[in-house]
Design a protein around this motif. Structure first.
Motif, short mmCIF file in Angstrom:
data_model
loop_
_atom_site.label_atom_id
_atom_site.label_comp_id
_atom_site.label_asym_id
_atom_site.label_seq_id
_atom_site.Cartn_x
_atom_site.Cartn_y
_atom_site.Cartn_z
N MET B 66 3.10 1.46 15.02
CA MET B 66 2.21 2.49 15.41
C MET B 66 1.64 2.17 16.88
O MET B 66 1.27 1.20 17.40
CB MET B 66 1.01 2.26 14.57
N GLY B 67 1.79 3.38 17.64
CA GLY B 67 1.48 3.12 18.85
C GLY B 67 1.91 4.37 19.81
O GLY B 67 2.33 5.56 19.23
N PRO B 68 1.67 4.41 21.04
CA PRO B 68 2.11 5.47 21.88
C PRO B 68 3.69 5.36 21.85
O PRO B 68 4.63 4.64 21.44
CB PRO B 68 1.91 5.04 23.29
N GLY B 69 4.18 6.54 22.64
CA GLY B 69 5.71 6.84 22.47
C GLY B 69 6.70 5.68 22.80
O GLY B 69 7.54 5.09 22.29
N ARG B 70 6.03 4.82 24.06
CA ARG B 70 7.10 3.93 24.53
C ARG B 70 6.97 2.68 23.52
O ARG B 70 8.16 1.82 23.71
CB ARG B 70 6.46 3.14 25.81
N ALA B 71 6.15 2.62 22.48
CA ALA B 71 6.32 1.58 21.62
C ALA B 71 7.82 1.78 20.73
O ALA B 71 8.10 0.82 20.08
CB ALA B 71 5.25 1.66 20.55
N ALA B 72 8.56 2.64 20.82
CA ALA B 72 9.95 2.71 20.41
C ALA B 72 10.59 1.54 20.84
O ALA B 72 11.82 1.17 20.37
CB ALA B 72 10.53 4.06 20.82
N ASP B 73 10.21 0.99 22.14
CA ASP B 73 11.07 -0.18 22.58
C ASP B 73 10.87 -1.21 21.47
O ASP B 73 11.82 -1.90 21.37
CB ASP B 73 10.40 -0.77 23.88
N THR B 231 13.92 8.28 19.75
CA THR B 231 13.13 9.05 18.94
C THR B 231 13.25 10.45 19.30
O THR B 231 13.91 10.71 20.42
CB THR B 231 11.46 8.62 19.09
N VAL B 232 12.68 11.28 18.69
CA VAL B 232 12.81 12.76 18.83
C VAL B 232 12.49 13.23 20.19
O VAL B 232 12.99 13.69 21.09
CB VAL B 232 12.56 13.74 17.72
N THR B 233 11.41 12.52 20.50
CA THR B 233 10.50 12.83 21.63
C THR B 233 11.19 12.40 22.89
O THR B 233 11.30 13.00 24.09
CB THR B 233 9.00 12.17 21.78
N GLN B 238 14.64 14.05 27.93
CA GLN B 238 15.80 13.92 28.65
C GLN B 238 16.13 14.93 29.37
O GLN B 238 15.87 16.10 28.90
CB GLN B 238 17.07 13.30 27.87
N SER B 239 16.76 15.06 30.38
CA SER B 239 17.37 15.93 31.31
C SER B 239 18.26 16.80 30.46
O SER B 239 18.87 16.29 29.63
CB SER B 239 17.96 15.52 32.74
N GLU B 240 18.54 18.12 30.99
CA GLU B 240 19.51 18.93 30.13
C GLU B 240 20.81 18.52 29.73
O GLU B 240 21.66 18.69 28.63
CB GLU B 240 19.77 20.23 30.48
N GLU B 255 13.03 7.20 13.70
CA GLU B 255 12.23 8.12 12.97
C GLU B 255 10.75 8.10 13.64
O GLU B 255 10.28 7.31 13.94
CB GLU B 255 11.93 7.80 11.36
N GLU B 256 10.19 9.33 13.74
CA GLU B 256 8.99 9.40 14.68
C GLU B 256 8.10 10.27 14.00
O GLU B 256 8.48 11.66 13.44
CB GLU B 256 9.28 10.30 15.98
#
Lengths: 339, 315
Positions: B66-73, B231-233, B238-240, B255-256
């Motif tokens: 559990m944490g901010p997006g960067r916790a995906a690391d 993650t989906v975010t 990412q760029s196009e 999974e997010e």
């Protein structure tokens, strides 16, 4: 208002030092709040345990004496304390920040949905105003603890939930007898009524407890070594200096992590707190995590070759140079001058 | 067959390596100078999970953080070392959570994962050192807990009979109380003055000490396999011209979950679910005092020793 409660730890019929320290603190908090000090003692064949705790100012001792409580396990202790607290509605509950208190405390706090602050270094009574909610709170427990690796000190409060729970490490609070003749009374807990079969799912099948061999907490002189000792061999010189000075050897976390010394010698935020009359810090840089556990020493001598080491700022004497060179010299000079 | 194991992991600032640049001139913490790392004891926990996976083939190790997006690391790091998948629980609604609100959110996520035999976490995280989340998650899920674990000695499937050597009447209890018991674990605990061995039914929650074996390093094959796990975010950010590989390779999807993905009572989340409040924060600043400097010179050292002997500090 409820009273101040202390959960006592009992090992082989003896109440642990940390519990007696908390009773001392609990007594003074109860005086501030003008309420009673109550203690909880759980175990088996602990008749007479009250004699150990009454001198610290306990007014009521809750005793749960049952075979199933002889060795601590989480679930039965939790059930009994949760049940007791639902009846008694304590204002404050203090536990040792020991392996027992840090296992039991969070479980109880979760069951009661009440706040718990771990490893407090100071406990005070004070008021609080919640400006947003426009509410004033009187006589809250200020739970003061280091956080963020010891770089900040936070004051935590539980405005609305009771009990206000806190754990404190051994050696942080002072242990002081209130009066040898102080008497309280016993209330027996009906263990049979509380315990359910599902409380007994976890069993201890083997146990090896050792009496602590190291007694740095009560030593008046401490020679402490840090990572700067360079090696286990380098660190071992400190035992020789400790020998001639009748001192005990302590260590910083870095020295323990490096395997120079055993964990029970660790001084600082995640070790013990000491207040000797002389503290000699050898090869210790003095991060806050360490100094938090020794800054109340009467005199500090720092030995290191870093003139900017933080420890130097709190030292009375700074000996600048190579520890491996200075320690043998100190041994030699001490012997020479005490002959 | 095998077991389903959830490892609770936290991304923390590395408070152990507070160097000179980590403190600002005014004595406050320069958080930006502290790297974000996998909480050290959570790595010990991961190693215990991976050892069970080695021992009981077919087991699956899932990281939950559990944490901010960067916790995906943290999840990627777990995958590189041998975990099979991960869940990131992230939402602004969790901001300001104390240990109890955190434990509640995590327990709700575990209820959604649903199928598990064991939850393993580090004893405590180095940014708070509270050691509370493990036991509180156990309480919220009404599971037994074993803290301060150093080694999982065995994990046996099936319900222990009443006449088992441990004397834990699991079979009878499970039937009478309608308890979910998948098997029995034997665990060595490291306490401050000794060791003990406990037997517990599982599912349960275990927290692991730093005295347990260190986590194995990254596995080169796993790094190759999972280096594009996102993650989906992260994919949306990412760029196009970014090639989203998770479509062809579903195992690359981390999974997010936000609050809306799990079943919660929001009053127990974030600030409102936190009984403890921070009243005051003080930065610790060293107060310099006059210290006497002594050089490594025998005459000067002797003067100090004599002074200490004379004023009865030593001797």
């Amino acid at each position: 208002m409820g009273n101040v409660f202390v959960i006592c730890e009992i090992e082989e019929g003896k109440v642990a030092d940390v519990s007696l320290e908390l009773l001392t603190k609990g007594r003074s908090l109860a005086n501030d709040l003008n309420c009673k000090l109550e203690a909880v003692a759980l175990g088996h064949q602990i008749k007479g345990i009250e004699k150990q705790v009454y001198p610290y100012g306990v007014d009521i001792l809750h005793v749960g004496d049952d075979e199933r409580l002889e060795v601590y396990t989480t679930l039965p202790y939790t059930s009994i304390i949760v049940e007791l607290f639902k009846q008694e509605k304590p204002e404050i509950c203090l536990l040792g920040a020991s392996t027992l208190g840090r296992d039991l405390g969070p479980r109880v706090s979760s069951a009661l949905q009440s706040g718990l602050t771990a490893d407090c270094t100071s406990l005070e009574i004070g008021d609080h105003t919640d400006k947003k909610a426009g509410k004033d709170y009187k006589n809250l427990l200020y739970q003061i603890r280091p956080a963020f690796g010891g770089n900040i000190v936070a004051t935590i409060i539980n405005p609305d939930c009771r009990p206000q729970m806190a754990t404190v490490r051994e050696g942080v609070m002072k242990m002081e007898v209130l009066s040898e003749t102080h008497k309280g009374r016993i209330k027996n807990i009906d263990v049979n009524k509380v315990l359910k079969p599902e409380d007994l799912l976890v069993k201890v099948i083997e146990r090896h407890m050792e009496k602590s061999k190291v007694n740095i907490k009560n030593s008046s002189i401490i020679i402490a070594g840090g990572y700067g000792m360079g090696s286990k061999e380098g660190f071992n010189q400190l035992y020789q200096l400790a020998d001639v000075l009748s001192a005990e050897v302590g260590a910083s976390r870095a020295a323990v992590d490096a395997g120079f010394a055993e964990h029970e010698r660790q001084i600082g935020q995640t070790g013990v707190t000491v207040r000797p009359k002389l503290y000699i810090a050898c090869g210790i840089s003095g991060q806050i995590q360490h100094t938090a556990g020794m800054e109340e020493s009467s005199m500090v001598i720092a030995v290191n070759n870093d003139s900017n080491a933080p420890i130097n700022k709190i030292a009375d004497y700074v000996i600048n140079g190579d520890v491996n060179d200075i320690v043998p010299k100190l041994i030699k000079l001490y012997k020479k001058n005490t002959k | 067959m095998g077991f389903k194991i959830i490892v609770l992991a936290k991304q923390v600032p590395d408070t152990r390596n507070v160097g000179k640049d980590a403190m600002k001139a005014d004595g406050t913490v320069n958080r930006a100078a502290l790297p974000a790392i996998f909480n050290p004891e959570d790595l010990n926990a991961l190693e215990q999970a991976l050892r069970l996976k080695d021992r009981y083939p077919g087991s699956e190790v899932t990281i939950l953080t559990m944490g901010p997006g960067r916790a995906a690391d943290v999840i990627r790091e777990g995958l590189y070392r041998g975990a099979d998948k991960g869940y990131l629980l992230t939402d602004r609604a969790f901001a300001g959570s104390d240990t109890l609100a955190t434990s509640y959110a995590i327990s709700c996520a575990i209820k959604k994962i649903k199928d598990f035999d064991l939850i393993i976490a580090g004893r405590q995280a180095i940014d708070g050192d509270t050691a509370q989340v493990g036991p509180q998650v156990a309480e919220k899920l009404n599971l037994p807990q074993v803290t301060y674990a150093e080694e999982i000695l065995s994990m046996k499937e099936g319900i222990v009979a009443e006449d088992d050597k441990y004397g834990v009447p699991h079979a009878k209890l499970a039937e009478e109380l309608d308890l979910k018991i998948n098997g029995t674990l034997e665990i060595k605990r490291r306490l401050e003055r000794g060791v003990e061995t406990v037997v517990t039914p599982f599912p349960c929650v275990i927290t692991v000490n730093a005295s347990a074996p260190n986590c194995r390093p990254r596995n080169a094959k796993a790094v190759m396999k999972y280096k594009h796990a996102r993650t989906v975010t992260e994919i949306q950010d990412q760029s196009e011209d970014y090639l989203d590989l998770t479509l062809d390779r579903p195992y690359l999807k981390i999974e997010e979950w936000s609050v809306s993905d799990i079943e919660t009572d929001t009053k127990w989340l974030g600030l409102s679910g936190s009984p403890t409040k921070v009243k005051k924060i003080e930065n610790v600043v060293f107060q310099a005092k006059e210290s006497k400097r002594i050089s490594n010179d025998e005459a000067e050292l002797e003067e100090l020793i004599v002074e200490l002997i004379d004023n009865h500090t030593i001797g």
